[in-house]
Design an enzyme around this catalytic site. Structure first.
Site, PDB file in Angstrom:
ATOM      1  N   HIS A 149       4.154  -0.618  12.543  1.00  0.00           N
ATOM      2  CA  HIS A 149       4.317  -0.333  11.164  1.00  0.00           C
ATOM      3  C   HIS A 149       2.950  -0.403  10.427  1.00  0.00           C
ATOM      4  CE1 HIS A 149       5.834  -1.814   6.731  1.00  0.00           C
ATOM      5  NE2 HIS A 149       6.074  -0.753   7.122  1.00  0.00           N
TER       6      HIS A 149
ATOM      7  N   VAL B 239      -5.021  -4.169   1.065  1.00  0.00           N
ATOM      8  CA  VAL B 239      -5.389  -4.923   2.221  1.00  0.00           C
ATOM      9  C   VAL B 239      -4.282  -4.694   3.292  1.00  0.00           C
ATOM     10  CG1 VAL B 239      -6.303  -6.573   3.580  1.00  0.00           C
ATOM     11  CG2 VAL B 239      -6.986  -6.415   1.351  1.00  0.00           C
TER      12      VAL B 239
ATOM     13  N   ALA C 146       0.956  -1.372   0.008  1.00  0.00           N
ATOM     14  CA  ALA C 146       0.100  -0.002   0.020  1.00  0.00           C
ATOM     15  C   ALA C 146       0.754   1.381  -0.013  1.00  0.00           C
ATOM     16  CB  ALA C 146      -0.972  -0.030   1.226  1.00  0.00           C
ATOM     17  N   LEU C 147       1.908   1.055   0.477  1.00  0.00           N
ATOM     18  CA  LEU C 147       2.744   2.142   0.495  1.00  0.00           C
ATOM     19  C   LEU C 147       3.122   2.875  -0.792  1.00  0.00           C
ATOM     20  CD1 LEU C 147       5.354   2.193   3.763  1.00  0.00           C
ATOM     21  CD2 LEU C 147       3.208   3.669   3.383  1.00  0.00           C
TER      22      LEU C 147
ATOM     23  N   ASN D 174     -10.411   5.535  -2.759  1.00  0.00           N
ATOM     24  CA  ASN D 174      -9.581   4.718  -1.860  1.00  0.00           C
ATOM     25  C   ASN D 174     -10.203   3.319  -1.284  1.00  0.00           C
ATOM     26  OD1 ASN D 174      -7.885   3.543   0.004  1.00  0.00           O
ATOM     27  ND2 ASN D 174      -7.421   5.697   1.061  1.00  0.00           N
TER      28      ASN D 174
HETATM   29  N1  LIG Z   1       2.216  -5.039   6.109  1.00  0.00           N
HETATM   30  C1  LIG Z   1       1.528  -4.586   4.722  1.00  0.00           C
HETATM   31  C2  LIG Z   1       2.295  -3.993   3.920  1.00  0.00           C
HETATM   32  N2  LIG Z   1       3.547  -3.833   4.151  1.00  0.00           N
HETATM   33  C3  LIG Z   1       4.420  -3.359   2.965  1.00  0.00           C
HETATM   34  C4  LIG Z   1       4.525  -1.915   2.648  1.00  0.00           C
HETATM   35  O1  LIG Z   1       3.311  -1.523   2.115  1.00  0.00           O
HETATM   36  C5  LIG Z   1       5.443  -1.331   1.904  1.00  0.00           C
HETATM   37  O2  LIG Z   1       5.350  -2.110   0.504  1.00  0.00           O
HETATM   38  C6  LIG Z   1       7.042  -1.918   2.233  1.00  0.00           C
HETATM   39  O3  LIG Z   1       6.919  -1.163   3.682  1.00  0.00           O
HETATM   40  C7  LIG Z   1       8.201  -1.256   1.288  1.00  0.00           C
HETATM   41  O4  LIG Z   1       8.035   0.046   1.050  1.00  0.00           O
HETATM   42  N3  LIG Z   1       1.693  -3.528   2.759  1.00  0.00           N
HETATM   43  C8  LIG Z   1       0.224  -3.998   2.771  1.00  0.00           C
HETATM   44  O5  LIG Z   1      -0.207  -3.395   1.502  1.00  0.00           O
HETATM   45  N4  LIG Z   1      -0.389  -4.343   3.403  1.00  0.00           N
HETATM   46  C9  LIG Z   1       0.117  -5.127   4.643  1.00  0.00           C
HETATM   47  O6  LIG Z   1      -0.684  -5.561   5.618  1.00  0.00           O
HETATM   48  C1  LIG Z   2       0.657  -3.637   8.295  1.00  0.00           C
HETATM   49  C2  LIG Z   2       1.816  -4.306   8.527  1.00  0.00           C
HETATM   50  O1  LIG Z   2       2.823  -3.897   8.028  1.00  0.00           O
HETATM   51  C3  LIG Z   2       2.003  -5.641   9.301  1.00  0.00           C
HETATM   52  O2  LIG Z   2       1.273  -6.538   8.402  1.00  0.00           O
HETATM   53  C4  LIG Z   2       3.471  -6.212   9.532  1.00  0.00           C
HETATM   54  O3  LIG Z   2       3.492  -6.781  10.611  1.00  0.00           O
HETATM   55  P1  LIG Z   2       4.301  -6.478  11.773  1.00  0.00           P
HETATM   56  O4  LIG Z   2       3.656  -5.344  12.510  1.00  0.00           O
HETATM   57  O5  LIG Z   2       3.917  -7.776  12.866  1.00  0.00           O
HETATM   58  O6  LIG Z   2       5.576  -6.608  11.359  1.00  0.00           O
END
Ligand SMILES: Nc1c(NC[C@H](O)[C@H](O)[C@H](O)CO)[nH]c(=O)[nH]c1=O
Ligand SMILES: CC(=O)[C@@H](O)COP(=O)(O)O
Length: 139
Positions: free
Chosen positions: A74, A66, A42-43, A98
Site C-alpha cells: 500500500h 506524510v 495523501a490519496l 508537492n
Molecule cells: N498509510 C497512509 C495513508 N493511507 C490512506 C490513503 O491515503 C487513503 O486515505 C485511503 O487509502 C482511502 O482512500 N495516507 C497517508 O497520507 N499516509 C499514510 O502513511
Molecule cells: C503507507 C501505508 O499505507 C501504510 O502506512 C499502511 O501500512 P500497512 O502497509 O502495514 O497496512
C-alpha cells in the site's frame, strides 16, 4: 495578493503541524495569502486540488502529507499515486508544490517536516510560488 490553498492529508497530526508551519511561513514571507483544507490521506490530495481549482479562487496549491512505509504494498500505491495525480495536475497548468513526505520511518519524516531542519513544507510552498511567478512571466 495571490492566494494559495494548502491541501493537507492529516494522517500524522504532529508531523503535519510542522509541515504547515514551514509552508505558511514561506507563503507569508513572500507576501501572499493562504487557506488550508484537510483530507483523510495523501490519496485524496489530487482530487481535492482538482475540485478547488474549479473554483478559480486560488493561484497556487501546496500538497502536504506524510506517507510512512508499512508492511504491505500500500505504501507504493499511496506514495506513487498521490505523486502521479499531483504531477498530472501540474502538467495541466496548475502551480502545485508537492510536500508529501514518502519515507521509511517516523525519524526520517521528522527530519524532513521540521521547519528548522529540512523544511519540506516550506520547500513545497516555494515551489508553488516559483511556478506562479513563471506563469505570470509567460502570460
Ligand atoms: N498509510 C497512509 C495513508 N493511507 C490512506 C490513503 O491515503 C487513503 O486515505 C485511503 O487509502 C482511502 O482512500 N495516507 C497517508 O497520507 N499516509 C499514510 O502513511
Ligand atoms: C503507507 C501505508 O499505507 C501504510 O502506512 C499502511 O501500512 P500497512 O502497509 O502495514 O497496512
Amino acid at each position: 495578493m495571490a492566494k494559495i490553498l494548502i491541501v493537507e492529508a492529516r494522517y500524522y497530526e504532529h508531523l503535519n503541524d510542522l509541515l504547515l508551519l514551514g509552508a505558511r511561513a514561506a507563503i507569508e514571507a513572500a507576501g501572499q495569502a493562504h487557506e488550508t483544507v484537510t483530507v483523510p490521506g495523501a490519496l485524496e490530495i489530487p482530487a481535492a486540488i482538482m475540485l478547488a481549482s474549479e473554483s478559480d479562487r486560488y493561484d497556487g496549491f501546496v500538497a502536504l502529507g506524510v506517507v510512512i512505509r508499512g508492511e504491505t504494498y500500500h505504501f507504493e500505491i499511496v506514495a506513487g499515486e498521490s505523486a502521479r495525480g499531483i504531477m498530472a495536475l501540474t502538467m495541466d497548468g496548475l502551480a502545485i508544490g508537492n510536500g508529501i513526505l514518502t519515507v521509511e520511518n517516523e525519524a526520517q519524516a521528522l527530519e524532513r517536516a521540521h521547519p528548522t531542519h529540512k523544511d519540506k513544507g516550506g520547500e513545497a510552498a516555494k515551489a508553488a510560488l516559483a511556478l506562479m511567478e513563471l506563469r505570470a512571466r509567460f502570460a
